[in-house]
Design an enzyme around this catalytic site. Structure first.
Site, PDB file in Angstrom:
ATOM      1  N   GLU A  49      82.219  37.214  62.283  1.00  0.00           N
ATOM      2  CA  GLU A  49      82.045  35.715  62.322  1.00  0.00           C
ATOM      3  C   GLU A  49      80.475  35.460  62.349  1.00  0.00           C
ATOM      4  O   GLU A  49      79.858  35.990  63.473  1.00  0.00           O
ATOM      5  CB  GLU A  49      82.599  35.176  63.583  1.00  0.00           C
ATOM      6  N   ASP A  60      79.929  27.089  74.485  1.00  0.00           N
ATOM      7  CA  ASP A  60      79.354  28.337  74.797  1.00  0.00           C
ATOM      8  C   ASP A  60      78.815  28.667  75.998  1.00  0.00           C
ATOM      9  O   ASP A  60      78.164  27.798  76.628  1.00  0.00           O
ATOM     10  CB  ASP A  60      78.539  28.753  73.598  1.00  0.00           C
TER      11      ASP A  60
END
Lengths: 264, 404
Positions: A49, A60
C-alpha cells in the site's frame, strides 16, 4: 483479474495469508520510496500500500501522522508519488501496488485524471479512507474505467448487513478494520477480528484482509489462521522513522519476519 | 424517520447534502454512529417532551430570548441604521451555548456517557463544558496548542467547569487540528462517546443539527425586527468561520426579501494570510463534508490566519457554500485591522466589548452603509462578547501604536 486479486489467490494456494505492507510515500523522501517498495517486496510482501501523504489524516495515529508530515515537509506531491511508482515498475518490480489515502488530494487532481495517471504509472488499485460506500460512486466508476481495483473498508461498527453490502463493491479484497480506533493503536482482540473477517469471507466469497493493531509475526499468525490477508502499517512506518538511511534493509528484514507469521 | 424539522432549501435528507455540498466523508467506523445520531435527532425533535425540556433550558438557563438592540451612536458613525442581535448576552457569552445545550441533551437521550468537543477560541469548549456540568457528563475538549496560548482565560474557565482540555500539538496547532484529534478520539470511543461539534460543519447530520439549534437566533430576530423596527431589515450581517451564528440568523430570513451577508476573516488581506475560503478558496473535502476550503494545488489543507481564533479555520459549513453557489447569500471579508477598529468603535460608542469574531461583522457595516445608503437597516449578529480577547486586542493595539 488484476495483480491484486492474483496475489490473494496465489497466497491462498500456498496455504498462507497474503501479507500487505503499508508505506507512506515520500517518507523519508521520494528518492528512497522506490527502494522501500522493492525492499518490502523482496522481504515477502504480496501487496504494498502506497500511502498518499495528507495534511489532515484523521484516521491515523501518531506514527503515520508524523510520516505524512515528514513527507509533506520534504516536498512530496501526488505527481512525485506517481513518478516514484513508475520508477519501481521500470526497475522490473511487479509487486501489486494499492494507492491508499484520503479523498481531497484525489479530488484536487480530478478523479478521472488521477485514475488515468495512476494506472499509467503502474498502480493496481485504490483505497480511500474517508470515502464510505455512499460517497464512493464516482471514484469507483473512474477507477473501474481504468482497470483499477477498489478496496473498501469494513469496520467493527458496520454490522453484518452493511458489511456484506460494502463487500459487493470490492474488486481486489475487503479491508477489515480490526477495532474502533486509529492506525497504530494496540490491538484489542485480533482473534475475534479474524473470526469476523472469516465469516464475511464465507458470506461474500471475497477475500478479506485484516488491518490495524498488527505489529509482529505472532499477531500476523492469529489473523492468518482465519483471514485471507494481513495488513501491517504503523509498525513498518516506525522502522523507517528509526532506521533512516538503513531503512530498506531493516524493512526487508521486518517484512520477512512478518511473512513467517502469515504461513498457516 | 422524518422529522418535524423545516428542512432548508436545497437540502436532501438522504444524502445529507445542500446541493452538491456536505455529505459524509468519514471513515467507515463512524458511518453507523452518524446514522444513529441522525435517527436520535429526528426522534428527539418529534418528541414534545424533549422540545419542552430544551425550550425551558434555553429560556431559564441560557437566558433567551436575547435582546435586539438599536445601536444609535454606532449607527451615526456607520451612516446607516444598525441593530445588534445580542448573542453576547447569552449565558457563557456567545451563541455557542444554544448548540451545546441541545446536543448534550440529545447525548443524554441517546444514553452516551462521555462528551468530547473541539474548540478554537474556546467559546464552544466553554459552552460544551457548561452544558456537561449542567447535565452531569464528563467532558474532554481538544484545543490547538496555539489557541491554548491565545485564549488562556477560556482554558481556565473550561477547567473550572470540570472539563479536561487537551492541547493539540499537531499541524498548525489551531482549530482544524483540534477537530482532527476530536475525530480520532471519536473513532476510538464511538460506542460510548458523543461528539459535540461546535459549528454547522462536519459530516451529516451535524450541519443540519447545529443549524436547527442555532435557528432560534434567526427566529427571535425576525420577530423582534417586526416588533421594534416595524419591518424586516434590509440586510442581515454575520461573521463566518465554520458559520453557525451566521446560518442560525440567516435561517430566519432565507425566504424573505432580505440580503444575507456573511463576513469572513480576511486576516492580513485576501492576497496574504487569511481565513476566507468562500472568498478565496476552492471546493474540497475536509472533516467529513464537501465545501469551500483553503488548500494547495495538490489538495493539502492550507493553514488559515485570523486575529480571531474562532474564525481561524480553513473550511466552512456546507450550507454557506450552497448559499454562495445559489447567490442567496453574499460573502465579504474584513481584515484583522478592520475588525480591531470595529472592536474599538463598538467599545467606545456603545459600551460593548464584542468578540473579535463578531467584530468582523461590525466592520462590514461601514462598506455596507455606503452601498445601501443612510436609510438602510442592518441587522448584525453580535455573536459573542470580547472579554476572552482582551490579551489579543491589547497586544495588537500595542503593535499598532508602535508602528505609528
Amino acid at each position: 483479474m488484476g495483480r491484486i486479486s492474483d496475489a490473494m489467490v496465489k497466497a491462498g494456494g500456498e496455504d498462507r495469508a497474503a501479507l500487505i505492507i503499508y508505506l507512506c510515500a515520500g517518507d523519508p523522501s521520494l528518492e528512497v520510496t522506490p527502494a522501500l517498495i522493492r525492499a518490502a517486496a523482496e522481504g515477502g510482501a504480496d501487496i504494498v500500500e502506497i500511502g498518499m501523504p495528507f495534511s489532515d489524516p484523521t484516521a491515523d495515529g501518531p506514527a503515520i501522522q508524523k510520516a505524512s508530515e515528514r513527507a509533506l515537509k520534504g516536498g512530496a506531491t501526488m505527481a512525485g508519488l506517481l513518478k516514484a511508482v513508475a520508477e519501481v515498475r521500470a526497475s522490473g518490480c511487479d509487486v501489486p501496488l494499492l494507492l491508499f489515502g484520503y479523498y481531497n488530494p484525489i479530488l484536487a487532481m480530478g478523479e478521472e485524471t488521477l485514475c488515468e495517471r495512476a494506472a499509467e504509472a503502474g498502480i493496481d488499485g485504490l483505497l480511500v479512507v474517508d470515502l464510505p460506500m455512499e460517497e464512493a460512486g464516482p471514484l469507483r466508476a473512474a477507477a473501474s474505467a481504468k482497470g483499477l481495483d477498489w478496496v473498501p473498508l469494513v469496520a467493527p461498527t458496520s454490522g453484518t448487513e452493511r458489511a456484506e453490502e460494502i463487500a459487493t463493491t470490492a474488486t481486489g479484497f475487503v479491508y477489515y478494520v480490526s477495532m474502533t480506533g486509529v492506525t497504530g493503536s494496540k490491538a484489542t482482540d485480533l482473534q475475534s477480528a479474524a473470526s469476523t473477517a472469516a465469516s464475511l469471507q464465507n458470506e461474500t466469497h471475497k477475500p478479506v484482509a485484516v488491518g490495524f493493531g498488527i505489529r509482529e509475526a505472532s499477531d500476523a499468525a492469529v489473523v492468518a489462521a482465519k483471514a485471507s490477508g494481513v495488513v501491517v502499517g504503523s509498525a513498518v512506518v516506525r522502522t523507517i522513522e528509526r532506521e533512516g538511511a538503513n531503512a530498506p534493509a531493516a524493512v526487508r528484514e521486518q517484512v520477512a519476519a512478518l511473512a513467517v507469521g502469515c504461513k498457516r | 424517520m422524518r422529522a418535524t424539522i423545516d428542512l432548508p432549501p436545497g437540502f436532501d435528507p438522504v444524502t445529507g447534502r445542500f446541493g452538491d455540498f456536505g455529505g459524509r466523508f468519514v471513515a467507515e467506523t463512524l458511518v453507523p454512529a452518524l446514522d444513529e445520531l441522525t435517527e436520535a435527532f429526528y426522534s428527539a425533535w418529534n418528541d414534545p417532551a424533549f422540545r419542552k425540556e430544551l425550550d425551558a433550558l434555553l429560556a431559564d438557563y441560557v437566558g433567551r430570548e436575547t435582546p435586539l438592540y438599536h445601536a444609535e451612536r454606532l449607527s451615526e458613525a456607520v451612516g446607516a441604521e444598525v441593530w445588534l442581535k445580542r448573542e453576547d448576552l447569552a449565558h457563557t457569552g456567545a451563541h455557542k451555548v444554544n448548540n451545546t445545550v441541545g446536543q448534550v441533551l440529545l447525548a443524554k437521550r441517546m444514553g452516551k456517557t462521555r462528551i468530547i468537543a473541539e474548540t478554537g477560541a474556546g467559546q464552544h469548549g466553554v459552552a460544551t463544558a457548561t452544558a456537561c456540568a449542567l447535565l452531569g457528563f464528563p467532558c474532554e475538549v481538544y484545543m490547538g496548542a496555539e489557541d491554548v496560548r491565545r485564549q488562556a482565560p477560556n482554558v481556565k474557565r473550561m477547567e473550572l467547569l470540570g472539563a479536561t482540555v487537551h492541547a493539540v500539538e499537531s499541524g498548525s496547532r489551531t482549530l482544524k487540528d483540534a477537530m482532527n484529534e476530536a475525530l480520532r478520539d471519536w473513532v476510538t470511543n464511538v460506542e460510548t462517546t458523543y461528539y459535540c461539534v461546535g459549528s454547522a460543519a462536519g459530516p451529516h447530520p451535524y450541519p443540519l443539527l447545529v443549524r436547527e439549534l442555532q435557528a432560534v437566533v434567526g427566529r427571535e430576530a425576525r420577530e423582534q425586527c417586526l416588533k421594534q423596527m416595524g419591518e424586516l431589515p434590509d440586510a442581515v450581517v454575520a461573521c463566518v468561520g465554520g458559520g453557525s451564528n451566521a446560518i442560525g440568523i440567516f435561517a430566519g430570513f432565507l425566504i424573505d426579501q432580505v440580503q444575507l451577508i456573511g463576513v469572513e476573516a480576511a486576516g492580513e488581506g485576501l492576497e496574504g494570510k487569511h481565513a476566507a475560503p468562500l472568498n478565496a478558496g476552492k471546493v474540497g473535502v475536509l472533516h467529513g463534508a464537501k465545501s469551500f476550503l483553503l488548500q494547495t494545488e495538490d489538495g493539502q489543507i492550507d493553514e488559515a490566519h485570523s486575529i480571531s481564533a474562532g474564525l481561524d479555520y480553513p473550511g466552512v459549513g456546507p450550507e454557506h457554500s450552497y448559499l454562495l453557489h445559489t447567490k442567496r447569500a453574499r460573502y465579504v471579508a474584513a481584515t484583522d485591522a478592520e475588525a480591531l477598529a470595529a472592536f474599538q468603535q463598538l467599545a467606545r460608542l456603545e459600551g460593548i466589548l464584542p468578540a473579535l469574531e463578531s467584530s468582523h461583522a461590525v466592520a462590514a457595516c461601514w462598506p455596507l452603509a455606503k452601498e445601501l445608503g443612510a436609510n438602510a437597516k442592518l441587522l448584525v449578529c453580535l455573536s459573542g462578547r470580547g472579554d476572552k480577547d482582551l490579551d489579543t486586542v491589547l497586544a495588537a493595539l500595542e503593535v499598532k501604536k508602535g508602528a505609528h
